[in-house]
Scaffold this motif. Structure first.
Motif, short mmCIF file in Angstrom:
data_model
loop_
_atom_site.label_atom_id
_atom_site.label_comp_id
_atom_site.label_asym_id
_atom_site.label_seq_id
_atom_site.Cartn_x
_atom_site.Cartn_y
_atom_site.Cartn_z
N ALA A 74 -48.63 5.78 -7.34
CA ALA A 74 -49.09 5.88 -8.72
C ALA A 74 -49.48 7.31 -9.06
N GLY A 75 -49.17 8.24 -8.17
CA GLY A 75 -49.42 9.64 -8.41
C GLY A 75 -50.90 9.99 -8.45
N ARG A 76 -51.74 9.27 -7.66
CA ARG A 76 -53.18 9.46 -7.79
C ARG A 76 -53.73 10.51 -6.85
N MET A 77 -53.03 10.92 -5.81
CA MET A 77 -53.54 11.93 -4.90
C MET A 77 -53.03 13.31 -5.29
N THR A 78 -53.91 14.30 -5.15
CA THR A 78 -53.56 15.68 -5.40
C THR A 78 -54.12 16.54 -4.28
N VAL A 79 -53.30 17.40 -3.72
CA VAL A 79 -53.75 18.34 -2.69
C VAL A 79 -54.17 19.61 -3.41
N ARG A 80 -55.45 19.92 -3.35
CA ARG A 80 -56.00 21.04 -4.12
C ARG A 80 -56.45 22.15 -3.17
N ARG A 81 -56.08 23.35 -3.52
CA ARG A 81 -56.54 24.53 -2.77
C ARG A 81 -57.70 25.14 -3.54
N MET A 82 -58.89 24.92 -3.02
CA MET A 82 -60.11 25.26 -3.74
C MET A 82 -60.68 26.59 -3.26
N GLY A 83 -61.57 27.13 -4.08
CA GLY A 83 -62.35 28.30 -3.70
C GLY A 83 -63.79 28.07 -4.10
N TYR B 189 -52.29 12.08 2.53
CA TYR B 189 -53.65 11.95 3.05
C TYR B 189 -53.95 13.06 4.05
N VAL B 190 -53.03 13.29 4.97
CA VAL B 190 -53.20 14.35 5.97
C VAL B 190 -53.39 15.70 5.30
N ALA B 191 -52.61 15.96 4.26
CA ALA B 191 -52.71 17.25 3.57
C ALA B 191 -54.07 17.41 2.91
N GLN B 192 -54.58 16.35 2.29
CA GLN B 192 -55.92 16.44 1.69
C GLN B 192 -56.98 16.67 2.77
N GLU B 193 -56.90 15.92 3.86
CA GLU B 193 -57.91 16.06 4.91
C GLU B 193 -57.88 17.45 5.55
N THR C 112 -51.05 20.81 -5.38
CA THR C 112 -49.78 20.17 -5.17
C THR C 112 -49.96 18.71 -5.52
N ALA C 113 -49.26 18.24 -6.53
CA ALA C 113 -49.41 16.85 -6.96
C ALA C 113 -48.66 15.95 -6.01
N THR C 114 -49.33 14.86 -5.59
CA THR C 114 -48.72 13.87 -4.72
C THR C 114 -49.15 12.51 -5.22
N GLY C 115 -48.84 11.46 -4.48
CA GLY C 115 -49.26 10.16 -4.98
C GLY C 115 -49.15 9.06 -3.96
N ASP C 116 -49.76 7.91 -4.25
CA ASP C 116 -49.68 6.74 -3.39
C ASP C 116 -48.75 5.69 -4.00
#
Length: 300
Positions: free
Chosen positions: A10-19, A78-82, A4-8
């Protein structure tokens, strides 16, 4: 994996669902050449399912006091990434438990109590300072891990190396959020430095206790060769980390001043083109200027 693309702004944060895949035959020494480093990382990972919910709780408590809509939105990202971080570390920690480490339960109980107590008994201003201190330290650690990635992760299990490097790429992405929230609500140089010193001492103390317990279970703690290797490893780490930590203590420090490593930016580009591959890095090729993924079906 998905994102899920997000940003501060400048669009620099991305919430990634990893495996991440951990082979059944993998031991706690996922870097067989560096068992001591393996256990340092394992001990640090044990803290994440307790530390990061504490950070999330602190930020959520701060959110209603923030009068800047853009900062509120960045805080949410930030909360979503953490949240993704601590869930992935919980899965990895369960893998460690499955490999028979008996000391993990007591370590986790202590960490859970530490962060319960801090959240329940300390002021929001203190908890924001701790969060900012941790994130500043994490930025320094992330830069160190990426710069020394070949030595620390070379030829190790891909799943674990990929987990740790993903985590710290995202620490670099959200490097300014805790700082901005702290400055907005509780900004004070001496409070910021106190938070940095407290968070650093607390986390390093608990990490040391964790890797000591794990190395004892391995039978390595009293092995002089292992203790020499551990000492040399810690000297190497702190030789790189200390200048970065001292930079944080400058009165006008701002994490935006810290340039993002080129490798971290390349990792983010790799995720966009091969998000599964970003979770299975080729650890034999970590000295390349850009991350390289294992081929589909290939294991390391």
């Amino acid at each position: 994996m998905s994102e899920t693309a997000t940003g501060d702004g400048a669009g620099r944060m991305t919430v990634r669902r990893m495996g991440f895949a951990y082979p059944a035959a993998m031991s706690g020494h996922w870097n067989r050449r560096r068992p001591e480093f393996s256990q340092i990382v394992n001990a640090a990972s044990l803290a994440m399912p307790y530390l990061e919910p504490y950070l999330i709780k602190t930020m959520r408590e701060a959110r209603p006091r923030i009068r800047d809509a853009a900062l509120q939105a960045t805080l949410d990202e930030y909360v979503a990434q953490e949240a993704m971080h601590f869930r992935q570390h919980r899965k990895f920690n369960d893998e460690l438990k499955a490999r028979g480490y008996k000391s993990i339960g007591a370590i986790e109980d202590q960490l859970a109590e530490d962060y319960r107590r801090l959240g329940a008994t300390r002021s929001l201003e203190f908890n924001l300072a701790y969060a900012e201190g941790f994130e500043s330290m994490a930025l320094a650690i992330g830069q160190m891990l990426i710069a020394d990635r070949r030595f620390l992760f070379g030829d190790s299990e891909s799943g674990v190396a990929s987990l740790v490097l993903w985590h710290f790429v995202e620490e670099i992405e959200h490097k300014n959020v805790a700082y901005d929230v702290f400055e907005h609500l509780a900004g004070n140089y001496f409070r910021r430095i106190y938070g940095l010193l407290y968070a650093t001492a607390h986390i390093m103390w608990r990490t040391r206790g964790g890797y000591q317990a794990l190395l004892k279970e391995d039978g390595l703690w009293r092995d002089w060769r292992s203790r020499v290797a551990l000492g040399l490893l810690l000297l190497r780490i702190f030789a790189q980390l200390t200048p970065k930590m001292l930079r944080i203590m400058v009165p006008f420090y701002n994490p935006r001043q810290v340039k993002d490593p080129a490798w971290a930016l390349s990792w983010a580009r790799l995720f966009k083109t091969d998000n599964a591959g970003a979770g299975r890095l080729d650890t034999a090729r970590l000295d390349a200027p850009e991350p390289v993924a294992l081929s589909a079906g290939e294991t390391k």
